[in-house]
Motif scaffolding. Structure first.
Motif, PDB file in Angstrom:
ATOM      1  N   ASN A 192      -2.672 -16.043  67.597  1.00 18.66           N
ATOM      2  CA  ASN A 192      -3.918 -15.734  68.297  1.00 18.66           C
ATOM      3  C   ASN A 192      -4.671 -14.594  67.627  1.00 18.66           C
ATOM      4  N   LYS A 246       2.983 -14.305  74.626  1.00 21.16           N
ATOM      5  CA  LYS A 246       1.949 -13.738  75.487  1.00 21.16           C
ATOM      6  C   LYS A 246       2.575 -12.688  76.409  1.00 21.16           C
ATOM      7  N   ARG A 296      -0.791 -24.174  74.110  1.00 20.06           N
ATOM      8  CA  ARG A 296      -1.508 -22.933  74.400  1.00 20.06           C
ATOM      9  C   ARG A 296      -1.277 -22.521  75.846  1.00 20.06           C
ATOM     10  N   SER A 298      -1.804 -19.097  79.014  1.00 17.65           N
ATOM     11  CA  SER A 298      -2.420 -17.825  79.395  1.00 17.65           C
ATOM     12  C   SER A 298      -1.911 -17.407  80.776  1.00 17.65           C
ATOM     13  N   TRP A 299      -1.826 -16.093  80.992  1.00 13.66           N
ATOM     14  CA  TRP A 299      -1.368 -15.509  82.250  1.00 13.66           C
ATOM     15  C   TRP A 299      -2.513 -15.414  83.251  1.00 13.66           C
TER      16      TRP A 299
END
Length: 410
Positions: A192, A246, A296, A298-299
């Protein structure tokens, strides 16, 4: 669909204990402690009347390349979710490159080549800070550590050296990745934009790509005590290792996909690693799908949920969007497509460092109740989809737009 996805994710609550020593430990979780639900949301062509939307979506227009060979030279567009009006924020001949939105969703950072500046703008899209761009040294805006510090990848460094820039004081700090057995070959990983390292916001711990002999590992390193905290099981291929870890919003844990062997078949699951080194498996999709692969993720802003795309087969049989509750170990597959099957080999060149980087991770709304994703259904065709996981609807809000971020209203 009338059911609330967040309500479904709250069915089972499993409280995990914390390791007390900085030694990597694997938490044992039985199959019964995982819950997998498929609750598909249909995509509507228009937003329902009862939708409650706030904020502004920033996107790149995929159809407005200045030249077909110059990635990033595209129009930047702004969409007011209150009115759904779209306006051009930056034209392709005066582009805003490498744009990143701050954790508070109040600031944006981007490189403006025409002015040769790193510019910081507020949620009114007014420039509040201008910093001369160092063309010889600066390569890419990696992201933000917080609303005060921007991270920039430096050119010509393998493994990648990062620069932390305090936008108020101008103070700079170099992050030189001289960690044991770090992957340092010419073909770089690009997690990223972070290169081979992903730091927490306190710059006290880092996950890096480890390559001690002939296998790849995720290594968690504590920079204060200069000690390895945890090492995840080896990754079998460079491609599966090309997606970055992440950190949770509070830096309490870091999540990444890791390879497992399920009934003699190579597969992947999501794992979290605490700051103390406890490794916890979060998903158990391999019991339901063949040879799972993660792309992919995300939080959510509150650090409880992770939205992610997964492949029901590592042989690219189409991405599906799912959400895992990191407290209850419950995963809900909401079936929203990402990059669709036939387009993988046409869209992406066969290079590990670029694999699956052209579609962004799901973007959460500031209040954590909605998601923004891009569905690429053809080489030259995509749609921007807004998903309300509380109300249980999804609707197309744009075409051929790559979402960058979701900002709060001024």
């Amino acid at each position: 669909m009338n059911k609330s996805i967040l309500s479904l994710l709250l069915i089972i609550v499993f409280a995990a204990g914390c390791a007390t020593t900085p030694t990597a430990t694997q938490e044992s979780i039985s199959d019964s402690q995982f819950n997998n639900i498929t609750d598909c949301i249909e995509i509507e062509s228009a937003m329902p009347n009862y939708a409650k939307l706030t904020g502004t979506v920033i996107s790149y227009d995929r159809t407005s390349y200045k030249s077909s060979s110059t990635l990033g030279y595209r129009e930047t567009k702004l969409q007011n979710l209150g009115t759904m009006d779209i306006e051009v924020l930056a034209k392709a001949d005066d582009p805003f490159l490498y744009m990143k939105i701050s954790p508070s969703r109040k600031l944006m950072a981007y490189y403006r080549p025409v002015e040769e500046e790193l510019q910081i703008a507020d949620s009114n899209h007014q420039v509040i800070k201008r910093i001369a761009w160092d063309r010889e040294k600066w390569k890419y805006i990696t992201g933000w550590l917080d609303d005060q510090r921007v991270v920039i990848e430096l050119s010509g460094t393998v493994p990648s050296t990062l620069l932390v820039l305090d936008i108020a004081s101008g103070q700079e700090k170099l992050l030189i990745p001289n960690f044991p057995d770090i992957y340092a070959l010419d073909t770089q990983f690009n997690w990223n934009g972070w290169g081979e390292t992903v730091y927490d916001s306190t710059l006290s711990q880092v996950v890096y790509a480890s390559y001690p002999t002939d296998s790849y590992y995720y290594a968690l390193w504590d920079m204060n005590i200069e000690q390895s905290i945890a090492v995840l099981p080896p990754i079998n291929t460079i491609i599966s290792f090309a997606r970055g870890p992440k950190w949770s919003p509070d830096d309490s844990q870091v999540v990444m996909p890791s390879t497992i062997n399920f009934q003699g078949q190579a597969s992947e699951e999501l794992f979290s690693v605490s700051r103390e080194g406890k490794i916890t498996q979060l998903t158990n999709l391999s019991r339901y799908y063949k040879s799972v692969g993660f792309t992919r993720m995300s939080w959510s802003p509150d650090g409880r949920y992770i939205a992610f795309y997964f492949l029901a087969s590592m042989y690219f049989e189409g991405e599906q969007l799912a959400i895992v509750d990191t407290v209850s170990n419950e995963t809900v597959n909401i079936c929203i497509p990402g990059l669709q099957t036939s387009e993988y080999h046409e869209i992406f060149p066969p290079m590990p460092s670029t694999f699956l980087e052209f579609l962004p991770a799901p973007i959460w709304s500031p209040d954590g109740q909605q998601l923004l994703v891009e569905n690429r259904f053809a080489v030259n065709g995509s749609r921007l989809i807004l998903i309300d996981i509380v109300q249980g609807f999804a609707a197309e809000i744009g075409k051929n737009l790559e979402p960058i971020g979701w900002m709060v209203n001024p």
